[in-house]
Design a protein around this motif. Structure first.
Motif, PDB file in Angstrom:
ATOM      1  N   ALA A 334      93.940 -65.140  30.895  1.00  0.00           N
ATOM      2  CA  ALA A 334      92.525 -65.486  30.878  1.00  0.00           C
ATOM      3  C   ALA A 334      92.032 -65.552  29.442  1.00  0.00           C
ATOM      4  O   ALA A 334      92.383 -64.706  28.615  1.00  0.00           O
ATOM      5  CB  ALA A 334      91.717 -64.455  31.662  1.00  0.00           C
ATOM      6  N   ILE A 335      91.215 -66.564  29.139  1.00  0.00           N
ATOM      7  CA  ILE A 335      90.590 -66.677  27.819  1.00  0.00           C
ATOM      8  C   ILE A 335      89.119 -66.995  27.998  1.00  0.00           C
ATOM      9  O   ILE A 335      88.663 -67.351  29.080  1.00  0.00           O
ATOM     10  CB  ILE A 335      91.275 -67.751  26.948  1.00  0.00           C
ATOM     11  CG1 ILE A 335      91.092 -69.149  27.555  1.00  0.00           C
ATOM     12  CG2 ILE A 335      92.750 -67.437  26.753  1.00  0.00           C
ATOM     13  CD1 ILE A 335      91.614 -70.276  26.660  1.00  0.00           C
ATOM     14  N   GLY A 336      88.362 -66.885  26.912  1.00  0.00           N
ATOM     15  CA  GLY A 336      86.930 -67.123  27.005  1.00  0.00           C
ATOM     16  C   GLY A 336      86.280 -66.115  27.927  1.00  0.00           C
ATOM     17  O   GLY A 336      86.670 -64.945  27.989  1.00  0.00           O
ATOM     18  N   ASP A 346      75.709 -62.232  17.006  1.00  0.00           N
ATOM     19  CA  ASP A 346      76.769 -62.459  16.007  1.00  0.00           C
ATOM     20  C   ASP A 346      77.731 -63.569  16.394  1.00  0.00           C
ATOM     21  O   ASP A 346      78.728 -63.793  15.703  1.00  0.00           O
ATOM     22  CB  ASP A 346      77.537 -61.176  15.685  1.00  0.00           C
ATOM     23  CG  ASP A 346      76.731 -60.239  14.808  1.00  0.00           C
ATOM     24  OD1 ASP A 346      76.308 -60.667  13.725  1.00  0.00           O
ATOM     25  OD2 ASP A 346      76.508 -59.097  15.232  1.00  0.00           O
ATOM     26  N   TRP A 347      77.474 -64.265  17.498  1.00  0.00           N
ATOM     27  CA  TRP A 347      78.149 -65.522  17.815  1.00  0.00           C
ATOM     28  C   TRP A 347      79.673 -65.377  17.885  1.00  0.00           C
ATOM     29  O   TRP A 347      80.424 -66.180  17.341  1.00  0.00           O
ATOM     30  CB  TRP A 347      77.784 -66.590  16.771  1.00  0.00           C
ATOM     31  CG  TRP A 347      76.371 -66.530  16.310  1.00  0.00           C
ATOM     32  CD1 TRP A 347      75.946 -66.300  15.033  1.00  0.00           C
ATOM     33  CD2 TRP A 347      75.170 -66.701  17.092  1.00  0.00           C
ATOM     34  NE1 TRP A 347      74.570 -66.316  14.954  1.00  0.00           N
ATOM     35  CE2 TRP A 347      74.056 -66.562  16.207  1.00  0.00           C
ATOM     36  CE3 TRP A 347      74.925 -66.956  18.440  1.00  0.00           C
ATOM     37  CZ2 TRP A 347      72.742 -66.664  16.627  1.00  0.00           C
ATOM     38  CZ3 TRP A 347      73.598 -67.057  18.863  1.00  0.00           C
ATOM     39  CH2 TRP A 347      72.536 -66.917  17.973  1.00  0.00           C
ATOM     40  N   THR A 348      80.134 -64.377  18.610  1.00  0.00           N
ATOM     41  CA  THR A 348      81.576 -64.121  18.687  1.00  0.00           C
ATOM     42  C   THR A 348      82.254 -64.801  19.874  1.00  0.00           C
ATOM     43  O   THR A 348      83.476 -64.724  20.008  1.00  0.00           O
ATOM     44  CB  THR A 348      81.840 -62.605  18.798  1.00  0.00           C
ATOM     45  OG1 THR A 348      81.238 -62.106  20.002  1.00  0.00           O
ATOM     46  CG2 THR A 348      81.270 -61.863  17.596  1.00  0.00           C
ATOM     47  N   ASN A 349      81.510 -65.465  20.725  1.00  0.00           N
ATOM     48  CA  ASN A 349      82.053 -65.938  21.997  1.00  0.00           C
ATOM     49  C   ASN A 349      83.198 -66.924  21.823  1.00  0.00           C
ATOM     50  O   ASN A 349      84.295 -66.730  22.353  1.00  0.00           O
ATOM     51  CB  ASN A 349      80.932 -66.553  22.847  1.00  0.00           C
ATOM     52  CG  ASN A 349      79.751 -65.614  22.995  1.00  0.00           C
ATOM     53  OD1 ASN A 349      78.928 -65.516  22.091  1.00  0.00           O
ATOM     54  ND2 ASN A 349      79.669 -64.913  24.111  1.00  0.00           N
ATOM     55  N   LEU A 350      82.959 -68.005  21.069  1.00  0.00           N
ATOM     56  CA  LEU A 350      84.016 -68.994  20.884  1.00  0.00           C
ATOM     57  C   LEU A 350      85.130 -68.431  20.011  1.00  0.00           C
ATOM     58  O   LEU A 350      86.311 -68.757  20.214  1.00  0.00           O
ATOM     59  CB  LEU A 350      83.450 -70.274  20.270  1.00  0.00           C
ATOM     60  CG  LEU A 350      84.433 -71.441  20.148  1.00  0.00           C
ATOM     61  CD1 LEU A 350      85.011 -71.824  21.498  1.00  0.00           C
ATOM     62  CD2 LEU A 350      83.762 -72.647  19.494  1.00  0.00           C
ATOM     63  N   HIS A 351      84.785 -67.568  19.064  1.00  0.00           N
ATOM     64  CA  HIS A 351      85.817 -66.964  18.215  1.00  0.00           C
ATOM     65  C   HIS A 351      86.854 -66.219  19.054  1.00  0.00           C
ATOM     66  O   HIS A 351      88.065 -66.364  18.824  1.00  0.00           O
ATOM     67  CB  HIS A 351      85.193 -66.000  17.210  1.00  0.00           C
ATOM     68  CG  HIS A 351      86.193 -65.069  16.605  1.00  0.00           C
ATOM     69  ND1 HIS A 351      87.008 -65.425  15.558  1.00  0.00           N
ATOM     70  CD2 HIS A 351      86.539 -63.792  16.931  1.00  0.00           C
ATOM     71  CE1 HIS A 351      87.818 -64.419  15.254  1.00  0.00           C
ATOM     72  NE2 HIS A 351      87.544 -63.412  16.068  1.00  0.00           N
ATOM     73  N   LEU A 352      86.398 -65.407  20.008  1.00  0.00           N
ATOM     74  CA  LEU A 352      87.339 -64.654  20.824  1.00  0.00           C
ATOM     75  C   LEU A 352      88.236 -65.587  21.627  1.00  0.00           C
ATOM     76  O   LEU A 352      89.437 -65.319  21.797  1.00  0.00           O
ATOM     77  CB  LEU A 352      86.588 -63.703  21.761  1.00  0.00           C
ATOM     78  CG  LEU A 352      85.973 -62.462  21.103  1.00  0.00           C
ATOM     79  CD1 LEU A 352      85.135 -61.693  22.115  1.00  0.00           C
ATOM     80  CD2 LEU A 352      87.058 -61.559  20.513  1.00  0.00           C
ATOM     81  N   ALA A 353      87.682 -66.683  22.119  1.00  0.00           N
ATOM     82  CA  ALA A 353      88.491 -67.643  22.867  1.00  0.00           C
ATOM     83  C   ALA A 353      89.529 -68.295  21.962  1.00  0.00           C
ATOM     84  O   ALA A 353      90.715 -68.415  22.320  1.00  0.00           O
ATOM     85  CB  ALA A 353      87.596 -68.701  23.503  1.00  0.00           C
ATOM     86  N   ALA A 383      92.614 -54.685  21.492  1.00  0.00           N
ATOM     87  CA  ALA A 383      92.172 -54.074  20.235  1.00  0.00           C
ATOM     88  C   ALA A 383      91.131 -54.944  19.546  1.00  0.00           C
ATOM     89  O   ALA A 383      90.142 -54.435  18.994  1.00  0.00           O
ATOM     90  CB  ALA A 383      93.376 -53.848  19.323  1.00  0.00           C
ATOM     91  N   GLU A 384      91.324 -56.251  19.563  1.00  0.00           N
ATOM     92  CA  GLU A 384      90.352 -57.153  18.947  1.00  0.00           C
ATOM     93  C   GLU A 384      89.027 -57.120  19.699  1.00  0.00           C
ATOM     94  O   GLU A 384      87.947 -57.034  19.091  1.00  0.00           O
ATOM     95  CB  GLU A 384      90.903 -58.573  18.923  1.00  0.00           C
ATOM     96  CG  GLU A 384      89.925 -59.586  18.342  1.00  0.00           C
ATOM     97  CD  GLU A 384      90.459 -60.997  18.376  1.00  0.00           C
ATOM     98  OE1 GLU A 384      90.271 -61.720  17.384  1.00  0.00           O
ATOM     99  OE2 GLU A 384      91.059 -61.385  19.402  1.00  0.00           O
ATOM    100  N   VAL A 385      89.094 -57.181  21.015  1.00  0.00           N
ATOM    101  CA  VAL A 385      87.882 -57.212  21.825  1.00  0.00           C
ATOM    102  C   VAL A 385      87.075 -55.926  21.661  1.00  0.00           C
ATOM    103  O   VAL A 385      85.839 -55.958  21.558  1.00  0.00           O
ATOM    104  CB  VAL A 385      88.256 -57.453  23.304  1.00  0.00           C
ATOM    105  CG1 VAL A 385      87.092 -57.121  24.220  1.00  0.00           C
ATOM    106  CG2 VAL A 385      88.697 -58.892  23.505  1.00  0.00           C
TER     107      VAL A 385
END
Length: 502
Positions: A334-336, A346-353, A383-385
């Motif tokens: 799963a991504i996104g 801080d607009w991290t949504n697309l970055h995490l995907a 860890a990143e999340v």
């Protein structure tokens, strides 16, 4: 090495773990198309099919236009030029965010992308600033950030230019035109040979012997098979959720659960987003060329009336913040928002995907998807999340507002508690392996909201206070002298559009 260590293999069920040859991506938003393009472009010989379902309204990674600077690097890895990925797709550049109202009695501060201050003496820059702040004589912390001062002045470092100090570390993010950006990715994907299937997933078929996803059946009855399935279809996780429903709920820490956003009339463009805290959440304004993006994020359980008074006209989207403890299970990842749902602060949504996509490419297993390989992917992803969650939550913990919404929960995550406790003592920050935000990003928020450590670093004693003050003043002056060399956001965008029109 022990005999047990020598015996570890990554063999499949029949002793041979063959390479993955086909991938099916579920989801036709920018997350799904980003995955399809990256996998087709970066993994030689891989057959990629995308089931281009429309992303739901609560798929925030597919709906939020603002990005971190990492998106520029993602484009570079795909071979997408600035002209194609940004300008022709209706995008523009952004340099940071002005936060106002997060700490009553303090002025707004800017979180920008790049260094704050420069090293001098025997201690890190922020220790010099903290000593001055404790003495009551410090200029704003963001006055020592070239990127922040550029953003406040409405100016941009032109793309492709490598400026000299003190602007060498400035990193821009993007503001996307979501529809045009998705169309660009789709056209690029088709050019690369991505196969496209339209329709909704009606059934997910699992193999009886190992529970792997064998195929998805679409609403028109067509069957799409693959070795690996990437679920980018939004929070429901229509494919990944068929394997298990494990979910870590963050709502006790991150209370916002409603979002409204809409485009408004054009205003003079600015590289600086504006985020203002209110009694039960926050709202934002982004002034892009030709349009103004507005949004409001709030907690419905604290004051429904506050949400109803929103100056942003649009549909209310409900969302639940949290993450899958294991984004990858068997042969489905799963991504996104299918992996993590987090508010767009801080607009991290697309970055995490995009980070997940990069990780899939670099850690691609064999067809057997050996548990050791999948566990390592999940370890890194989690860890990143967790650190992104902690950074977003840090804004609320360091805030100073009286309303019930803003009161700090009693059971904060240990990872954030230990980070803040260490910083509160002597201004030091822990280092984590999977960090999205650098030390200066954390400092921008903590110091910008008045979260000062109790003591200074002992190394600061080697530099007299007046020497520190003089060095900081000289650095601020150098920034201000250099600002007029850079174009305004409007002039920069006009010059870019004129260039690609030739």
């Amino acid at each position: 090495m022990s005999d047990a260590g020598r015996g570890v293999t990554l063999s499949g069920r029949h002793g041979v773990d063959e390479p993955i040859r086909s991938v099916v991506v579920i989801g036709g938003g920018i997350v799904g198309w980003s995955a399809a393009v990256a996998l087709r472009r970066r993994v030689p010989g891989l057959a990629v099919t995308i089931v281009a379902t429309e992303p739901p309204a609560n798929a925030l990674a597919d709906r939020i236009a603002q990005t971190l600077p990492s998106t520029v690097g993602f484009h570079d890895d795909l071979g997408l030029s600035e002209e194609d990925a940004v300008l022709r797709a209706g995008g523009t550049w952004r340099s940071g965010t002005l936060f106002e109202g997060w700490a009553e009695g303090l002025p707004g501060y800017v979180h920008a992308y790049g260094p704050y201050g420069q090293p001098f003496g025997t201690a890190s820059f922020h220790h010099h600033w903290v000593r001055a702040a404790q003495a009551g004589g410090a200029a704003p912390f963001d006055a020592h950030s070239p990127a922040a001062m550029l953003a406040r002045a409405g100016r941009i470092v032109p793309a492709g230019v490598e400026p000299e100090a003190p602007f060498a570390g400035v990193q821009p993010g993007l503001v996307l035109d979501i529809d045009r950006y998705r169309a660009m990715l789709a056209a690029f994907g088709r050019h690369l040979g991505v196969a496209v299937q339209d329709g909704e997933v009606a059934e997910v078929r699992l193999r009886g012997d190992d529970g792997f996803v064998e195929a998805v059946v679409l609403s028109d009855g067509s069957v799409v098979e693959g070795d690996l399935f990437v679920d980018a279809a939004g929070p429901a996780g229509v494919v990944r959720g068929r394997i298990d429903r494990d979910w870590e709920d963050w709502s006790r820490w991150l209370r916002c659960d409603r979002l409204v956003q809409a485009d408004g009339p054009a205003e003079p463009p600015s590289p600086l987003d504006h985020v203002v805290a209110h009694e039960a959440g926050w709202q934002w304004t982004t002034r892009a060329p030709g349009r103004t993006l507005r949004g409001r994020c709030y907690a419905s359980g604290f004051t429904a009336a506050d949400g109803a008074r929103s100056p942003v006209e649009g549909d209310v989207v409900a969302f639940e913040q949290g993450t899958r403890p294991n984004a990858w299970a068997r042969n489905c990842v799963a991504i996104g928002d299918a992996a993590t749902v987090i508010e767009p602060l801080d607009w991290t949504n697309l970055h995490l995907a995009q980070s997940a996509i990069d990780r899939i490419v670099s850690m691609m297993p064999g067809r057997a998807c050996h548990p050791l390989e999948i566990a390592d992917y999940n370890r890194q992803a989690a860890a990143e999340v967790v650190r992104v969650r902690d950074f977003v939550l840090c804004h609320y913990v360091a805030a100073r507002r009286p309303e019930p919404f803003w009161q700090v929960p009693a059971d904060l995550p240990e990872s954030l508690t230990s980070t803040l406790a260490l910083f509160a003592e002597r201004g030091r920050l822990r280092f984590f392996e999977e960090e999205t935000f650098a030390r200066d990003d954390w400092l921008a928020v903590l110091l910008g909201q008045g979260f000062l450590p109790r003591r200074t670093d002992p190394l600061i004693g080697a530099t007299p206070p007046d020497h520190s003050d003089a060095a900081m003043a000289a650095y601020r002056a150098a920034i201000m002298r250099a600002l007029p060399r850079f174009p305004t956001a409007a002039d920069h965008h006009a010059a870019q559009m004129k260039r690609i029109a030739r």
